[in-house]
Design an enzyme around this catalytic site. Structure first.
Site, short mmCIF file in Angstrom:
data_model
loop_
_atom_site.label_atom_id
_atom_site.label_comp_id
_atom_site.label_asym_id
_atom_site.label_seq_id
_atom_site.Cartn_x
_atom_site.Cartn_y
_atom_site.Cartn_z
N HIS A 269 -10.37 21.76 -7.49
CA HIS A 269 -9.68 21.77 -8.93
C HIS A 269 -9.05 20.58 -9.16
O HIS A 269 -9.51 19.68 -9.86
CB HIS A 269 -9.06 23.07 -9.31
CG HIS A 269 -8.93 23.43 -10.71
ND1 HIS A 269 -9.23 22.47 -11.94
CD2 HIS A 269 -8.24 24.29 -11.58
CE1 HIS A 269 -8.87 23.06 -12.97
NE2 HIS A 269 -8.12 24.19 -12.67
N HIS B 7 -19.82 16.88 -12.34
CA HIS B 7 -19.06 17.73 -13.05
C HIS B 7 -19.98 18.88 -13.52
O HIS B 7 -21.17 18.97 -13.74
CB HIS B 7 -18.48 17.03 -14.43
CG HIS B 7 -17.40 17.82 -15.07
ND1 HIS B 7 -17.43 19.15 -15.54
CD2 HIS B 7 -15.98 17.57 -14.95
CE1 HIS B 7 -16.50 19.51 -16.01
NE2 HIS B 7 -15.35 18.68 -15.55
N ASP C 19 -11.28 12.39 -13.05
CA ASP C 19 -10.39 12.01 -11.63
C ASP C 19 -10.62 10.77 -11.06
O ASP C 19 -9.83 10.22 -10.31
CB ASP C 19 -10.67 13.20 -10.70
CG ASP C 19 -9.90 14.39 -10.99
OD1 ASP C 19 -8.71 14.34 -11.28
OD2 ASP C 19 -10.43 15.64 -10.83
N1 ACO Z 1 -21.25 12.92 -4.66
C1 ACO Z 1 -22.42 12.99 -4.18
N2 ACO Z 1 -23.48 13.84 -4.98
C2 ACO Z 1 -22.95 14.86 -5.80
C3 ACO Z 1 -21.79 14.54 -6.14
C4 ACO Z 1 -20.85 13.84 -5.62
N3 ACO Z 1 -19.52 13.79 -6.05
N4 ACO Z 1 -21.64 15.66 -7.05
C5 ACO Z 1 -22.95 16.04 -7.35
N5 ACO Z 1 -23.85 15.64 -6.48
C6 ACO Z 1 -24.94 16.00 -6.14
C7 ACO Z 1 -25.38 17.05 -5.22
O1 ACO Z 1 -25.47 16.70 -3.93
C8 ACO Z 1 -26.60 17.59 -5.83
O2 ACO Z 1 -27.47 16.79 -5.25
P1 ACO Z 1 -28.99 17.32 -4.95
O3 ACO Z 1 -29.63 18.11 -5.95
O4 ACO Z 1 -29.81 16.04 -4.37
O5 ACO Z 1 -28.80 18.40 -3.74
C9 ACO Z 1 -26.50 17.53 -7.32
O6 ACO Z 1 -25.63 16.29 -7.51
C10 ACO Z 1 -26.11 18.70 -7.89
O7 ACO Z 1 -24.89 18.88 -7.38
P2 ACO Z 1 -24.02 20.59 -7.29
O8 ACO Z 1 -22.67 20.31 -6.22
O9 ACO Z 1 -24.95 21.52 -7.48
O10 ACO Z 1 -23.03 20.06 -8.65
P3 ACO Z 1 -22.01 21.26 -9.35
O11 ACO Z 1 -22.25 21.04 -10.73
O12 ACO Z 1 -22.02 22.43 -8.76
O13 ACO Z 1 -20.69 20.53 -8.65
C11 ACO Z 1 -18.68 19.36 -8.77
C12 ACO Z 1 -19.66 20.03 -9.65
C13 ACO Z 1 -18.11 20.47 -7.95
C14 ACO Z 1 -17.52 18.73 -9.64
C15 ACO Z 1 -19.27 18.34 -7.90
O14 ACO Z 1 -19.96 17.19 -8.54
C16 ACO Z 1 -18.25 17.73 -6.96
O15 ACO Z 1 -18.00 18.24 -5.81
N6 ACO Z 1 -17.80 16.58 -7.16
C17 ACO Z 1 -16.76 15.73 -6.15
C18 ACO Z 1 -15.23 16.39 -6.47
C19 ACO Z 1 -14.81 16.09 -7.87
O16 ACO Z 1 -14.74 14.80 -8.13
N7 ACO Z 1 -14.20 17.13 -8.29
C20 ACO Z 1 -13.45 16.98 -9.69
C21 ACO Z 1 -14.08 17.29 -10.79
S1 ACO Z 1 -13.51 17.13 -12.34
C22 ACO Z 1 -11.99 18.11 -12.46
O17 ACO Z 1 -12.14 19.21 -11.79
C23 ACO Z 1 -10.92 17.75 -13.24
#
Ligand code: ACO
Length: 385
Positions: free
Chosen positions: A229, A271, A322
């Site tokens: 988060h 996101h 972020d």
């Molecule tokens: N890096 C690489 N690949 C990513 C990333 C990332 N940061 N985010 C999503 N993807 C990819 C996944 O691997 C997946 O790929 P695939 O379909 O080939 O398997 C696809 O995008 C969908 O990803 P999910 O994890 O299902 O997307 P979700 O919506 O559940 O996740 C999240 C959102 C948790 C924010 C994710 O993007 C993540 O972990 N990001 C990195 C952490 C981060 O920056 N968090 C801050 C969020 S903003 C906030 O809270 C203020």
């Protein structure tokens, strides 16, 4: 007693179970609207770009607490009250001085906010006054801990100037320049509210039991502390600094590609709600560019841009709030482990706004869980287990 029976449950028969509550609408709210397809964020009627251009954090606090902008007189009044409530009770200062200097600043913030209730004189006062007291004191706690852990004297808050200016003053022991205050103010505006995220949900859940606002904010800080988060901007900064310190990760494009090959997440990207560029990232990108150049950290911005481009080419994923806030805070000289505390100092405006909204139309938040265990087991004495 009848014989033990293993609950025979086929999860496919329960399509209504929603792990993570994704997409579940549990409240109506006037606090914010997010359109992930359009890249639109609105606080109580006003687009984030409009607020970034025209408002102050104090004005945004009023907006989130009252669902409308203040008059000049109301803004002066809320600003004055926020200034008057900045100082901490002595026992809270003693705790900050004596706690583990190596401790996580979010742990200290959470515990200190929890302590505030003990010393809050107006226990039965208006909810709005509670919100003012908590929001006003959080920057003082954060700055005090950073100084105490460096064996520096804790600086008493100013009784004038904006919250952003006062925070930087308490942190660094000198008045910040106008640009630094403005940048901090903007960062506070951009993080103040964001729908039904995990910490806001926690805050509303605690409110729904008719517990007090101090407890609700304490719980919300605990939720924000988690790396899924509020902790991502710290991880972004560590990644960027690695390029400086670790030759193995010297090339940002190669670094990103190898992370993606290993199916690892790149911090600061993606996101759950935004499917196009997060509007807060657009605003922060400009700040990151300007500040990194001004403070001689242009390499951070250049590496960031290479990462953004590579992520775009390889995965078509955009940076989130972020990603650029990390460079902004670092360029302002804020310690990396304090980044999430700044998020909390801002988000408290949204948390307390949601608390007031929940309290005005309360219903106990009480979902259910599907029991997967056994039933009707015979008792086994302790010697026989
Ligand atoms: N890096 C690489 N690949 C990513 C990333 C990332 N940061 N985010 C999503 N993807 C990819 C996944 O691997 C997946 O790929 P695939 O379909 O080939 O398997 C696809 O995008 C969908 O990803 P999910 O994890 O299902 O997307 P979700 O919506 O559940 O996740 C999240 C959102 C948790 C924010 C994710 O993007 C993540 O972990 N990001 C990195 C952490 C981060 O920056 N968090 C801050 C969020 S903003 C906030 O809270 C203020």
């Amino acid at each position: 007693m009848s014989e033990s029976v293993k609950t025979d449950i086929d999860l496919n028969e329960y399509p209504h179970i929603n792990r993570g509550l994704e997409g579940i609408v549990a409240f109506s709210s006037n606090k914010s609207s997010i359109d992930g397809q359009k890249g639109e964020l609105i606080y109580s009627g006003y687009n984030i770009e409009t607020l970034a251009e025209n408002s102050s954090f104090e004005e945004v606090c009023f907006l989130l607490w009252n669902d409308r902008l203040p008059s000049q007189e109301e803004l002066e009044e809320v600003t004055k009250k926020l200034q008057q409530h900045r100082s901490l009770p002595d026992p809270v200062k003693d705790y900050i001085r004596n706690t583990d200097k190596e401790g996580n600043p979010m742990t200290v913030l959470r515990s200190a906010v929890s302590m505030l209730e003990d010393y809050y004189e107006d226990q039965n006062g208006e909810l709005l006054d509670n919100a003012i007291a908590i929001a006003a004191k959080m920057p003082t706690i954060v700055a005090a801990f950073d100084r105490a852990r460096k064996d520096q004297e804790i600086i008493e808050p100013l009784t004038d100037h904006s919250m952003a200016h006062n925070f930087l003053y308490m942190l660094n022991g000198e008045h910040p320049g106008e640009q630094a205050s403005k940048t901090m103010d903007l960062a506070l505006i951009l993080h103040a509210e964001h729908g039904m995220n995990a910490s806001t949900f926690t805050c509303r859940t605690i409110c729904s039991t008719e517990s007090d606002m101090f407890s609700a904010v304490t719980g919300a800080i605990g939720a924000l502390k988690g790396p899924l988060h509020g902790g991502a901007n710290q991880e972004v900064m560590k990644m960027l600094l690695n390029f400086d310190e670790d030759p193995e990760h010297a090339d940002p494009a190669d670094f990103v590609k190898s992370k993606l090959e290993r199916k690892e997440k790149v911090m600061g990207f993606g996101h759950r709600v935004y499917k196009v560029l997060d509007p807060r990232a657009v605003l922060l990108r400009q700040m990151a560019e300007d500040l990194s150049k001004e403070t001689g950290h242009e390499n951070l911005y250049e590496w960031s841009q290479t990462i953004v481009q590579t992520m775009h080419e390889e995965k078509d994923i955009d940076p989130n709030v972020d990603f650029y806030s990390a460079t902004v805070y670092y360029s302002m000289g804020i310690p990396i482990d304090m980044f999430t505390c700044i998020f909390a100092m801002s988000r408290v405006a949204g948390w307390t706004g949601h608390y007031i909204e929940q309290a005005e139309n309360n219903r106990l938040i009480r979902p259910r869980a599907l029991y997967m265990g056994e039933k009707n087991k015979a008792w086994t004495s302790i010697e026989e287990r």
